[in-house]
Design an enzyme around this catalytic site. Structure first.
Site, PDB file in Angstrom:
ATOM      1  N   LYS A  10       0.802  -1.215   0.000  1.00  0.00           N
ATOM      2  CA  LYS A  10       0.000   0.000   0.000  1.00  0.00           C
ATOM      3  C   LYS A  10       0.839   1.271   0.000  1.00  0.00           C
ATOM      4  O   LYS A  10       0.326   2.358  -0.297  1.00  0.00           O
ATOM      5  CB  LYS A  10      -0.938   0.006   1.211  1.00  0.00           C
ATOM      6  CG  LYS A  10      -1.921  -1.157   1.252  1.00  0.00           C
ATOM      7  CD  LYS A  10      -2.980  -1.039   0.175  1.00  0.00           C
ATOM      8  CE  LYS A  10      -4.079  -2.062   0.370  1.00  0.00           C
ATOM      9  NZ  LYS A  10      -5.160  -1.915  -0.608  1.00  0.00           N
ATOM     10  N   ASP A  11       2.124   1.161   0.322  1.00  0.00           N
ATOM     11  CA  ASP A  11       2.988   2.344   0.255  1.00  0.00           C
ATOM     12  C   ASP A  11       2.990   2.937  -1.144  1.00  0.00           C
ATOM     13  O   ASP A  11       3.067   4.157  -1.322  1.00  0.00           O
ATOM     14  CB  ASP A  11       4.436   1.979   0.624  1.00  0.00           C
ATOM     15  CG  ASP A  11       4.601   1.623   2.088  1.00  0.00           C
ATOM     16  OD1 ASP A  11       3.610   1.703   2.831  1.00  0.00           O
ATOM     17  OD2 ASP A  11       5.724   1.262   2.483  1.00  0.00           O
TER      18      ASP A  11
END
Length: 453
Positions: free
Chosen positions: A43-44
């Protein structure tokens, strides 16, 4: 060489061949290890992309507040970027998310609001609705809305897809992804299918989610929706980032199979991955009959196992849900190893002297106290001694006047480790309701007897 800040380390995650856990699969299976991102999850990538696009469009202004509903990982990516870029963060999440995820968000200075899981998305208490309300009420705020914000998919189209294509030298035949927001499978999948339209995209879904039926029938069936344990995949609505035309099929995996497979990945491959990785591998094994020897399968390992220490990696948590059946002693097996015995209790209306006599005659050191048949407290030798030293004439008083808090209750699946940890100076025993509804007491002696027997 060095990086100017931690955000520059996002991406370029390794592709690792799986060997033992996939030995029954007639194909090469590779895991894309997204835990090497600074926030330990895939998700970064999309968190930074959403922020950068919002900055360019003017939706996110200097000193602003980022407000988002998140299962934890997107929040982590947003929080890390916010630290570097100078934004505040408020996150809403559900009460099914692991405590580790919530604590991790707080570690980066974010405010976290926990909302109930078992409510409709439109319910004002849902984590979607609460985050939207906070955005309306908070000046200079911005809600990324990872589910419908197409910057999510674009991040994976620009980064994850090209990385996989290059790392497999274009040999990839299948991409297997647990689907939540849909950004990973839709973005990376779009890039890969542009390179080779024959590449198959398999989405992993969970029971309690609407994705599989909607893909197969075009029907959004609310009867399919119910609470589930698996984290990070499945939804009770249709995010705009899920491209159903692009995804070739969905496969549902049970909570139990996902949880147990998560542990197996660590034990057989030495990879400490999260719950969605377990679901993805369990789903792949269910679909193995579709694969051929020359196929090259890439499975996304979204996040890190450290987020699930109190859940999938905790034996007692698994036992309490009936997911783990092993040879370890439990309350049930401790009771089975001793002779049948009726628990002695004393009513709260009885006197202290009657308690003394009962304990003396029966040679016991503690006795649960009841009121109308319900256990409401306990009397121990220590309680009696302290009461008599303070007031020798207390013998005629009601026993409830010297009682202390009841022994703690456990269920039949509770492990011997947990039970022994609960027995201490304050609690010399635990209570358990057996399969017939009878209350039983387990003492330290019972534990010793079970171990030595």
């Amino acid at each position: 060489m060095w990086y100017n800040n931690i955000l520059e380390t996002i991406g370029n995650t390794p592709l690792v061949k799986l060997n033992k856990i996939t030995k029954d699969i007639d194909a090469t299976v590779l895991a894309k290890i997204e835990t090497t991102n600074p926030g330990n999850s895939i998700k970064d990538r999309m968190a930074l992309k959403m922020i950068e696009d919002a900055e360019k469009s003017g939706k996110l202004k200097p000193g602003g507040t980022i407000i988002e509903g998140t299962s934890g990982n997107t929040g982590m990516g947003l929080a890390i970027a916010a630290v570097i870029k100078g934004y505040k963060c408020i996150f809403t999440t559900t009460d099914k998310q692991s405590k580790e995820k919530v604590d991790a968000l707080k570690a980066f200075g974010a405010e976290v609001i926990v909302c109930p899981t078992d409510v409709e998305p439109e319910d004002p208490r849902s984590y979607y609705a609460v985050s939207s309300r906070l955005e309306r009420e908070t000046p200079n705020s911005w809600k990324p809305n990872q589910y419908d914000n197409l910057s999510n998919s674009i991040a994976h189209y620009e980064q994850t897809g090209p990385e996989i294509w290059e790392q497999t030298e274009g040999k990839i035949t299948h991409l297997v992804v647990g689907v939540g927001t849909g950004g990973t499978i839709s973005g990376a999948g779009k890039y890969l299918k542009e390179k080779n339209p024959d590449i198959k995209l398999w989405g992993i879904d969970t029971y309690g989610s609407v994705f599989k039926k909607y893909k197969e029938t075009g029907i959004f069936d609310e009867k399919e929706v119910y609470p589930y344990i698996t984290e990070g995949i499945g939804e009770d609505f249709l995010p705009k980032n899920v491209d159903f035309d692009l995804i070739d099929l969905f496969e549902k995996v049970t909570d139990k199979d996902a949880a147990l497979m998560t542990r197996e990945i660590a034990r057989k491959e030495g990879i400490f991955a999260g719950n969605s990785a377990g679901a993805a591998i369990a789903g792949l094994l269910q679909l193995k009959h579709h694969l051929k020897k020359d196929d090259v399968v890439v499975v996304i390992f979204h996040d890190h196992g450290s987020r699930y220490m109190g859940k999938m990696y905790n034996d007692d948590w698994l036992r309490e849900r009936g997911f783990l059946q092993d040879e370890k002693l439990t309350a049930k097996s401790i009771l089975a190893k001793r002779e049948k015995q009726e628990m002695v209790t004393i009513d709260s209306d009885k006197t202290v002297l009657e308690a003394i006599n009962a304990m003396k005659i029966l040679n016991i050191s503690q006795i649960p106290m009841t009121q109308q048949g319900m256990v409401i407290g306990k009397i121990t030798e220590g309680d009696l001694l302290n009461a008599l030293l303070e007031n020798p004439s207390i013998k005629s008083a009601k026993v409830e006047s010297i009682a202390t808090a009841s022994f703690p209750f456990v269920d039949l699946k509770t492990s011997i480790d947990k039970i022994s940890g609960m027995i201490n100076k304050e609690n010399s025993a635990v209570l358990v309701e057996d399969e017939t509804g009878t209350i039983e007491i387990i003492t330290q002696y019972d534990i010793i007897n079970a171990i030595s027997g």
